[in-house]
Design a protein around this motif. Structure first.
Motif, mmCIF file in Angstrom:
data_model
loop_
_atom_site.group_PDB
_atom_site.id
_atom_site.type_symbol
_atom_site.label_atom_id
_atom_site.label_comp_id
_atom_site.label_asym_id
_atom_site.label_seq_id
_atom_site.Cartn_x
_atom_site.Cartn_y
_atom_site.Cartn_z
ATOM 1 N N ILE A 51 0.852 -1.181 0.000
ATOM 2 C CA ILE A 51 0.000 0.000 0.000
ATOM 3 C C ILE A 51 0.885 1.228 0.000
ATOM 4 O O ILE A 51 1.867 1.300 0.727
ATOM 5 N N LYS A 71 -3.460 8.179 -0.706
ATOM 6 C CA LYS A 71 -3.648 6.727 -0.623
ATOM 7 C C LYS A 71 -4.029 6.322 0.782
ATOM 8 O O LYS A 71 -4.942 5.515 0.988
ATOM 9 N N LYS A 127 -7.587 7.224 1.426
ATOM 10 C CA LYS A 127 -8.544 6.355 0.745
ATOM 11 C C LYS A 127 -8.746 5.067 1.538
ATOM 12 O O LYS A 127 -9.881 4.627 1.776
ATOM 13 N N ILE A 128 -7.645 4.486 1.974
ATOM 14 C CA ILE A 128 -7.754 3.237 2.728
ATOM 15 C C ILE A 128 -8.441 3.492 4.067
ATOM 16 O O ILE A 128 -9.289 2.724 4.506
ATOM 17 N N TRP A 129 -8.074 4.605 4.705
ATOM 18 C CA TRP A 129 -8.703 4.937 5.985
ATOM 19 C C TRP A 129 -10.223 5.071 5.824
ATOM 20 O O TRP A 129 -10.992 4.564 6.625
ATOM 21 N N GLN A 178 -12.096 3.635 3.784
ATOM 22 C CA GLN A 178 -12.742 2.329 3.629
ATOM 23 C C GLN A 178 -12.837 1.594 4.954
ATOM 24 O O GLN A 178 -13.757 0.841 5.193
ATOM 25 N N ARG A 179 -11.872 1.811 5.818
ATOM 26 C CA ARG A 179 -11.787 1.018 7.045
ATOM 27 C C ARG A 179 -12.452 1.667 8.253
ATOM 28 O O ARG A 179 -12.725 0.993 9.245
#
Ligand code: ZN
Length: 490
Positions: free
Chosen positions: A71, A77, A80-82, A84-85
């Motif tokens: 990642i 980036k 974006k992941i944060w 989602q989680r």
């Protein structure tokens, strides 16, 4: 890598004000800072897990193309992941502004970046380690707002921030408010942080138009001065002209001496109390409540002493940078001198920390840029204290205890700090050509014995380099609100 372009003639500057949040706002601030820490730690765990997984797979001989996808750790980036989680791992996320999580992710992106660049050897300075987890005890609580309503109210006593609403400031915001009203300042972001003394501050990062020597500043008839930083309490700064006149003497403020006496008393008290170390059994133990209370007071006293000192130094350096064209200071190898042991250590330690030469140089280096003057730094081996300003003779065995320089060649007897300031002023005079051609030509001044810190030809865009260290929140001294380079704890 600036995230925005600084328009021509504008400078980035921070304005910092102490604020008095209500109890409810205080709770919200704590929550926001905790949220920033949570996002940082959560994503750091994930990044570390993926890196470990990939390393393990590689050790089994799995081809690089088949590895668990890495990642990226750029801010977009991570964000974006944060996003989602967060629903799964932080179901309470909506309680805080998204800027809180962004603060944590931004800090993580920067610290991972610093670590990666440091590993390749391309980063100046000490090697940067892999980011550690943030704990409530270790990290300074802070949160930065970059979007939404960020405003200084016209009553000059309140500011408005997203989510938190109207906050009362502890001091008047007029310095910034005037500029905003006149259109010569644009607020880029607001960082809220709590210092070790539990006070909350807001630091506005702003774009300032036309930051130049103010027209109302009285120009001194002495363009070149030398500044000696006193090591004894009687004078914090001594300013002298090349012709030997002492122009100015900044005494150490009385409250500073008082807080030092207070510190000594408190430290003796803490030593008598039940501390965290048992010297009999040589083990750690749980310290007493009273020891903790004394230790907290020691911290507050240190903080107050630092604030007093910073205030005096800010006022003095602003005056110096506004009034004179060339300012010469010495360069002490402070780190080296502090590590010298023996009887010298105690006095030097405290005196040097107090005199804060490093602080003065740092303040002068950006203030001379703002006001179009030049800073000349004498190199470490320039014998400013040991040279006679009367005849140029040397006295190599001068000790710190000698407060008066007595020359055995020409018989002159002169105050030690004043003697050093005169020598520095003369160095500045020879190193700069300000007398003949004016400031535009002094770029060639750097030479033996001195190092020109400010290149006058770059005055216009001097702020560029400060801003290009990526939107670091800069926190400066108290009322004046200034940029200093102590970045946020990342
Ligand atoms: Zn002499």
């Amino acid at each position: 890598m600036a995230r925005f372009d600084i328009p021509d003639g504008w400078t980035v500057q921070a304005y910092r004000f102490a604020i008095d949040p209500t109890q409810q706002q205080h709770t919200m601030l704590r929550s926001h800072c905790g949220a920033a820490r949570f996002a940082f730690n959560h994503m750091l765990t994930l990044v570390t897990a993926v890196m470990d997984q990939r390393a393990a797979e590689r050790s089994y001989g799995i081809a690089d193309t088949d590895l668990t996808p890495s990642i990226g750790w750029s801010l977009p980036k991570l964000r974006k992941i944060w996003n989602q989680r967060k629903h799964e791992y932080a179901p309470w996320w909506a309680e805080n502004s998204k800027e809180a999580y962004n603060t944590g992710l931004d800090a993580l992106a920067r610290s991972l970046d610093n670590w990666a660049i440091s590993r390749t050897g391309l980063r100046a300075g000490k090697p940067v380690g892999f980011p550690r987890f943030k704990t409530a005890a270790r990290s300074r609580p802070s949160v930065r707002f970059t979007t939404g309503t960020i405003r200084v109210e016209s009553d000059r006593r309140h500011i408005v921030l997203p989510r938190l609403g109207r906050l009362r400031t502890h001091e008047s915001t007029r310095k910034l408010a005037r500029r905003v009203e006149a259109g010569s300042a644009r607020i880029l972001s607001a960082t809220l942080s709590q210092d070790s003394r539990c006070r909350w501050y807001v630091s506005f990062q702003t774009l300032i138009a036309g930051k130049i020597r103010p027209v109302h500043a009285r120009r001194s008839p002495d363009p070149v001065v030398g500044v000696d930083v006193g090591v004894k309490a009687d004078a914090l700064l001594v300013v002298a002209a090349p012709d030997g006149r002492e122009l100015w003497r900044v005494p150490a403020p009385k409250p500073l001496a008082a807080s030092r006496a207070r510190l000594r008393a408190l430290q003796r008290r803490a030593a008598r109390q039940h501390g965290p170390y048992d010297s009999v059994t040589k083990t750690r133990r749980l310290p007493s409540k009273r020891w903790q209370a004394t230790t907290a007071r020691i911290g507050r006293t240190h903080g107050r002493a630092a604030a007093i000192r910073r205030d005096v130094l800010h006022k003095a350096t602003t005056t110096l940078a506004q009034q004179h064209q060339v300012i010469t200071v010495e360069t002490l190898n402070v780190a080296g001198m502090r590590s010298a042991g023996g009887a010298r250590k105690k006095g030097m330690n405290r005196a040097l920390a107090d005199a804060a030469l490093a602080q003065i140089r740092q303040m002068l280096s950006y203030k001379t840029r703002w006001y179009g003057s030049d800073l000349v730094e004498a190199d470490r081996w320039f014998p400013s204290s040991k040279t006679c300003s009367g005849c140029g003779g040397r006295k190599p065995n001068l000790t710190l205890a000698d407060r008066v320089y007595e020359c055995e060649h020409c018989g002159v007897s002169i105050d030690r700090d004043r003697n050093a300031a005169i020598n520095l002023a003369r160095l500045g005079d020879t190193q700069s050509s300000v007398g003949e051609q004016g400031p535009a030509d002094s770029g060639s001044a750097a030479g033996r014995g001195a190092r020109q810190e400010t290149d006058p030809t770059q005055v216009g865009d001097a702020a560029g380099c400060e801003a290009s260290t990526r939107l670091y929140t800069t926190s400066g001294g108290g009322k004046a609100g200034t940029v200093a380079s102590e970045g946020m704890a990342a």
